[in-house]
Scaffold this motif. Structure first.
Motif, PDB file in Angstrom:
ATOM      1  N   GLU A  11       0.831  -1.198   0.000  1.00  0.00           N
ATOM      2  CA  GLU A  11       0.000   0.000   0.000  1.00  0.00           C
ATOM      3  C   GLU A  11       0.870   1.253   0.000  1.00  0.00           C
ATOM      4  O   GLU A  11       0.538   2.255  -0.647  1.00  0.00           O
ATOM      5  CB  GLU A  11      -0.936   0.002   1.212  1.00  0.00           C
ATOM      6  CG  GLU A  11      -1.882   1.192   1.210  1.00  0.00           C
ATOM      7  CD  GLU A  11      -3.017   1.064   2.206  1.00  0.00           C
ATOM      8  OE1 GLU A  11      -3.669   2.082   2.479  1.00  0.00           O
ATOM      9  OE2 GLU A  11      -3.245  -0.058   2.707  1.00  0.00           O
ATOM     10  N   ALA A  12       2.019   1.186   0.696  1.00  0.00           N
ATOM     11  CA  ALA A  12       2.942   2.336   0.714  1.00  0.00           C
ATOM     12  C   ALA A  12       3.500   2.583  -0.685  1.00  0.00           C
ATOM     13  O   ALA A  12       3.640   3.735  -1.119  1.00  0.00           O
ATOM     14  CB  ALA A  12       4.066   2.078   1.707  1.00  0.00           C
ATOM     15  N   ASP A  13       3.829   1.482  -1.394  1.00  0.00           N
ATOM     16  CA  ASP A  13       4.313   1.624  -2.778  1.00  0.00           C
ATOM     17  C   ASP A  13       3.237   2.282  -3.646  1.00  0.00           C
ATOM     18  O   ASP A  13       3.536   3.162  -4.473  1.00  0.00           O
ATOM     19  CB  ASP A  13       4.657   0.255  -3.371  1.00  0.00           C
ATOM     20  CG  ASP A  13       5.855  -0.397  -2.706  1.00  0.00           C
ATOM     21  OD1 ASP A  13       6.738   0.333  -2.226  1.00  0.00           O
ATOM     22  OD2 ASP A  13       5.900  -1.649  -2.680  1.00  0.00           O
ATOM     23  N   GLN A  60       0.770   4.222  -2.662  1.00  0.00           N
ATOM     24  CA  GLN A  60       0.630   5.625  -2.258  1.00  0.00           C
ATOM     25  C   GLN A  60       1.709   6.479  -2.903  1.00  0.00           C
ATOM     26  O   GLN A  60       1.444   7.577  -3.406  1.00  0.00           O
ATOM     27  CB  GLN A  60       0.715   5.735  -0.729  1.00  0.00           C
ATOM     28  CG  GLN A  60      -0.516   5.254   0.009  1.00  0.00           C
ATOM     29  CD  GLN A  60      -1.587   6.332   0.108  1.00  0.00           C
ATOM     30  OE1 GLN A  60      -1.517   7.350  -0.562  1.00  0.00           O
ATOM     31  NE2 GLN A  60      -2.587   6.088   0.950  1.00  0.00           N
ATOM     32  N   GLN A  61       2.946   5.964  -2.895  1.00  0.00           N
ATOM     33  CA  GLN A  61       4.058   6.706  -3.496  1.00  0.00           C
ATOM     34  C   GLN A  61       3.851   6.849  -5.009  1.00  0.00           C
ATOM     35  O   GLN A  61       4.088   7.916  -5.581  1.00  0.00           O
ATOM     36  CB  GLN A  61       5.374   5.993  -3.206  1.00  0.00           C
ATOM     37  CG  GLN A  61       6.593   6.734  -3.767  1.00  0.00           C
ATOM     38  CD  GLN A  61       7.901   6.027  -3.418  1.00  0.00           C
ATOM     39  OE1 GLN A  61       7.934   5.125  -2.596  1.00  0.00           O
ATOM     40  NE2 GLN A  61       8.973   6.440  -4.072  1.00  0.00           N
ATOM     41  N   TYR A 120       1.060   6.892  -6.590  1.00  0.00           N
ATOM     42  CA  TYR A 120      -0.020   7.861  -6.794  1.00  0.00           C
ATOM     43  C   TYR A 120       0.493   9.288  -6.611  1.00  0.00           C
ATOM     44  O   TYR A 120       0.195  10.184  -7.414  1.00  0.00           O
ATOM     45  CB  TYR A 120      -1.148   7.570  -5.813  1.00  0.00           C
ATOM     46  CG  TYR A 120      -2.284   8.565  -5.833  1.00  0.00           C
ATOM     47  CD1 TYR A 120      -3.206   8.573  -6.866  1.00  0.00           C
ATOM     48  CD2 TYR A 120      -2.427   9.497  -4.797  1.00  0.00           C
ATOM     49  CE1 TYR A 120      -4.268   9.490  -6.864  1.00  0.00           C
ATOM     50  CE2 TYR A 120      -3.470  10.404  -4.797  1.00  0.00           C
ATOM     51  CZ  TYR A 120      -4.387  10.403  -5.837  1.00  0.00           C
ATOM     52  OH  TYR A 120      -5.425  11.307  -5.843  1.00  0.00           O
ATOM     53  N   SER A 121       1.297   9.507  -5.571  1.00  0.00           N
ATOM     54  CA  SER A 121       1.825  10.853  -5.284  1.00  0.00           C
ATOM     55  C   SER A 121       2.721  11.342  -6.416  1.00  0.00           C
ATOM     56  O   SER A 121       2.660  12.514  -6.816  1.00  0.00           O
ATOM     57  CB  SER A 121       2.600  10.838  -3.969  1.00  0.00           C
ATOM     58  OG  SER A 121       1.755  10.495  -2.891  1.00  0.00           O
ATOM     59  N   ARG A 161       0.393  12.085  -9.582  1.00  0.00           N
ATOM     60  CA  ARG A 161      -0.926  12.596  -9.214  1.00  0.00           C
ATOM     61  C   ARG A 161      -1.625  13.270 -10.397  1.00  0.00           C
ATOM     62  O   ARG A 161      -2.854  13.180 -10.533  1.00  0.00           O
ATOM     63  CB  ARG A 161      -0.799  13.576  -8.045  1.00  0.00           C
ATOM     64  CG  ARG A 161      -2.152  13.920  -7.413  1.00  0.00           C
ATOM     65  CD  ARG A 161      -1.984  14.513  -6.026  1.00  0.00           C
ATOM     66  NE  ARG A 161      -3.278  14.814  -5.419  1.00  0.00           N
ATOM     67  CZ  ARG A 161      -3.868  15.995  -5.448  1.00  0.00           C
ATOM     68  NH1 ARG A 161      -3.253  17.031  -6.041  1.00  0.00           N
ATOM     69  NH2 ARG A 161      -5.045  16.186  -4.889  1.00  0.00           N
ATOM     70  N   PHE A 209      -7.303   8.449  -4.020  1.00  0.00           N
ATOM     71  CA  PHE A 209      -6.532   7.215  -3.937  1.00  0.00           C
ATOM     72  C   PHE A 209      -7.415   6.034  -3.546  1.00  0.00           C
ATOM     73  O   PHE A 209      -7.325   4.951  -4.137  1.00  0.00           O
ATOM     74  CB  PHE A 209      -5.385   7.385  -2.927  1.00  0.00           C
ATOM     75  CG  PHE A 209      -4.631   6.101  -2.682  1.00  0.00           C
ATOM     76  CD1 PHE A 209      -3.676   5.658  -3.582  1.00  0.00           C
ATOM     77  CD2 PHE A 209      -4.895   5.328  -1.554  1.00  0.00           C
ATOM     78  CE1 PHE A 209      -2.990   4.471  -3.369  1.00  0.00           C
ATOM     79  CE2 PHE A 209      -4.213   4.153  -1.326  1.00  0.00           C
ATOM     80  CZ  PHE A 209      -3.254   3.715  -2.237  1.00  0.00           C
ATOM     81  N   GLU A 210      -8.280   6.221  -2.568  1.00  0.00           N
ATOM     82  CA  GLU A 210      -9.086   5.097  -2.076  1.00  0.00           C
ATOM     83  C   GLU A 210     -10.018   4.548  -3.146  1.00  0.00           C
ATOM     84  O   GLU A 210     -10.233   3.344  -3.224  1.00  0.00           O
ATOM     85  CB  GLU A 210      -9.886   5.529  -0.834  1.00  0.00           C
ATOM     86  CG  GLU A 210      -9.052   5.690   0.425  1.00  0.00           C
ATOM     87  CD  GLU A 210      -8.314   4.408   0.810  1.00  0.00           C
ATOM     88  OE1 GLU A 210      -8.875   3.311   0.611  1.00  0.00           O
ATOM     89  OE2 GLU A 210      -7.172   4.498   1.282  1.00  0.00           O
ATOM     90  N   LYS A 267      -7.747   2.715  -5.664  1.00  0.00           N
ATOM     91  CA  LYS A 267      -6.679   1.964  -5.002  1.00  0.00           C
ATOM     92  C   LYS A 267      -6.298   0.685  -5.749  1.00  0.00           C
ATOM     93  O   LYS A 267      -5.108   0.395  -5.946  1.00  0.00           O
ATOM     94  CB  LYS A 267      -7.098   1.633  -3.569  1.00  0.00           C
ATOM     95  CG  LYS A 267      -6.027   0.922  -2.756  1.00  0.00           C
ATOM     96  CD  LYS A 267      -6.503   0.718  -1.319  1.00  0.00           C
ATOM     97  CE  LYS A 267      -5.474  -0.034  -0.490  1.00  0.00           C
ATOM     98  NZ  LYS A 267      -5.942  -0.213   0.906  1.00  0.00           N
ATOM     99  N   THR A 320      -2.691   0.163  -7.402  1.00  0.00           N
ATOM    100  CA  THR A 320      -1.825  -0.909  -6.899  1.00  0.00           C
ATOM    101  C   THR A 320      -1.372  -1.815  -8.039  1.00  0.00           C
ATOM    102  O   THR A 320      -0.210  -2.241  -8.083  1.00  0.00           O
ATOM    103  CB  THR A 320      -2.569  -1.735  -5.828  1.00  0.00           C
ATOM    104  OG1 THR A 320      -2.969  -0.860  -4.760  1.00  0.00           O
ATOM    105  CG2 THR A 320      -1.687  -2.829  -5.263  1.00  0.00           C
TER     106      THR A 320
END
Length: 589
Positions: free
Chosen positions: A195-197, A199-200, A202-203, A206, A429-430, A433, A437
């Motif tokens: 999930e951290a990967d 999130q990164q 996505y950031s 963006r 993101f959610e 997701k 991912t």
């Protein structure tokens, strides 16, 4: 082909000679109408001709029925082409054909035989001396020869050049046997984005998720779902049928009367043989655990209630198989349920027009939801479905506008109000997701494979490529008789790889080939070059075969192009059992 034409001519004669038994239309081919009487006479003679005295099975009858109909379509197409002037027939040409190929019935005329054998000289003399005889023979020859000439004329439209056939032959004869090391990042299934990967990912990207000019709906959903009373009613009907079956009612007749499985009801509910894993678990368990000839207790699946009778069992190639039949009763919303659905949705809509959807839903204690953002180019609204008209409404009306009561294709009802207008919007993101991912996982696998390949190329030479690939469980694809433009099994068409392979001799390795973030190294095991001596030896046979294939393809293409132009109405399934030929689809239990 000649036999086919004779059959059609015989059938055509019957068509006009027989009076129809019924005026009900079985089918139409353009402006030609076939009543039941017309077509049934044709079909009976067609089946008799092909049966040759033996009894035909249901499947054979169905297939011949389809074939008969297609030949009638063919006859119409060929007649239309002849009528349009596609060919011209001269009397001289017809006379020549009559002499070369006397009609079959002519050879049975005693006056044209000598010592019991057909006498060609007597036949030709009769053609010359007897005008009436010549007229009849020419008419008979015309009926068959016109189709032969039409087909030959169409085939002759193809200009087949020997040099092009040789070029094709050389290309087809130029092949290789090879091994291809395929560095496929998709095989790195042990590498997944956390999930951290994600999130990164996505950031960092963006802006990929930035959208403009979005809309949302508030909505209340009234599903068309059966009530408890509907479920009880269905179970009572199941119990009633079970009771009749136990009182010796015929299972097949009950299935035809009550079963709601369109694929099996008309066959008395019979499903044929099936093995474990082919039906839903509840159905499978009941069918396999019930003794032959007995009826299981009713079973409830997502399709509804099933009354199952196991008929027999056998050993199949993949284990035990059973033959069963069933009666399916679906649990569906009844009239009272549908009436309540309509009243409840109408009440909410009326209140929402006065107070807004939010207050109306709270007042009636109904759940108010909000759709994800959608855009003017979308036809699909998540949570609601493919509804272009609703999308258009949202972009044509301001926030707070209440749409008309919306009835979905499945019978569900929605009350909707435009809830938001978003000039700029980032997909959260959610909500995205799962897709983010997946993209992050793909990127991570590509990166890992790229690093592996760099190390692989530094650490190995062509002499150790294959051993290293096998050691590291990298896919090695074996190909044989690969042509220059062929797809490669498990890989597809990679022009750069094929080009690199075909400049090598036996034993050679390509350099590393990259194609759309996939990497390959090819190894030529054997180079098979064209044998010009073999060409010279076989060229006449090869050219003749290629010419026939190209001409036949041209004829087929012409036929299907003409067929597509026709307006065809085919109602035969209303009068004949064609299920064996058309494979009626049953419910996927």
């Amino acid at each position: 082909m000649k036999r086919f034409l004779l059959i059609l001519l015989a059938l055509g004669a019957l068509l006009y000679a027989q009076k129809p038994d019924s005026k009900v239309v079985v089918g139409k081919i353009a402006d030609k109408t076939y009543t039941y009487g017309d077509y049934d006479n044709i079909l009976k003679n067609y089946l008799d001709y092909h049966a040759k005295g033996k009894k035909l099975s249901a499947e054979e009858k169905a297939k011949l029925n389809e074939q008969c109909w297609e030949e009638l379509i063919g006859r119409y197409i060929y007649d239309a082409a002849i009528k349009a002037g596609k060919i011209k027939l001269s009397e001289t040409e017809l006379m020549s054909e009559a002499k070369k190929n006397p009609p079959a019935g002519i050879k049975q005329i005693k006056d044209l035989t000598t010592n019991g054998n057909f006498d060609q000289k007597k036949y030709e003399s009769a053609l010359t001396d007897n005008a009436e005889f010549r007229k009849n023979v020419i008419a008979a020859v015309r009926e068959t020869y016109q189709y032969t000439k039409l087909l030959n004329t169409l085939r002759a439209e193809v200009n087949v050049v020997s040099d092009s056939i040789k070029a094709d032959w050389l290309k087809q004869s130029d092949t290789i046997d090879a091994q291809i090391i395929f560095f496929d990042y998709n095989k790195l299934t042990y590498i997944n984005a956390s999930e951290a990967d994600a999130q990164q990912f996505y950031s960092e990207r963006r802006e990929d998720y930035r959208r403009e000019n979005g809309r949302r709906f508030f909505y209340v959903h009234f599903p068309k779902a059966p009530s408890a009373a509907d479920s009880l009613s269905a179970k009572q009907k199941v119990d009633e049928i079970i009771s009749k079956l136990r009182d010796q009612a015929d299972f097949g007749s009950m299935a035809q009367q009550w079963s709601q499985d369109p694929g099996s009801s008309q066959n008395g509910g019979e499903l044929g043989f099936f093995r474990r894993g082919q039906m839903v678990p509840e159905f499978e368990h009941a069918a396999f655990s019930t003794p032959d000839g007995e009826i299981a207790e009713p079973v409830l699946t997502r399709f509804g209630w099933h009354i199952i009778q196991t008929l027999e069992r056998r050993s199949g190639e993949q284990g035990e198989e059973v033959s069963a039949r069933h009666i399916l009763l679906r649990i569906e919303a009844g009239e009272k349920t549908l009436q309540k659905l309509k009243l409840d949705s109408s009440e909410l809509y009326t209140n929402a027009r006065e107070t807004g959807l939010d207050r109306a839903a709270k007042h009636l204690n109904l759940q108010l939801r909000q759709t994800p953002v959608f855009f003017s180019t979308d036809g699909f609204i998540r949570d609601i479905g493919n509804e272009p008209k609703l999308v258009s409404y949202a972009f044509s009306n301001p926030v707070g506008s209440l749409a008309d009561v919306h009835y979905a294709a499945n019978g569900d009802v929605y009350i909707l109000e435009v809830s938001a207008e978003l000039p700029e919007y980032y997909l959260p993101f959610e909500e995205e997701k799962a897709a983010i991912t997946n993209r992050a996982t793909t990127t991570k696998r590509m990166y890992t494979m790229n690093n592996y390949i760099e190390d692989f190329m530094r650490s190995n030479s062509p002499n150790t490529y294959l051993q290293a690939a096998q050691r590291d469980t990298i896919m090695v694809v074996e190909v044989s008789s690969l042509k220059r433009d062929d797809n490669i099994t498990s890989i597809g068409k990679v022009p750069a790889l094929n080009e690199a392979l075909f400049i090598l001799e036996s034993g050679g390795f390509t350099s590393l080939i990259e194609d759309n973030r996939r990497w390959f190294i090819g190894h030529v095991l054997k180079r098979n070059k064209p044998d010009l001596k073999l060409w010279e030896k076989q060229k006449n046979e090869i050219i003749s075969k290629a010419r026939k294939e190209k001409q036949q393809k041209h004829l087929n293409d012409w036929y299907f192009a003409e067929r597509k132009k026709l307006s065809i109405i085919d109602n035969r399934a209303d009068f004949y059992d064609l299920s064996a030929a058309r494979k009626v689809q049953q419910i996927k239990l």
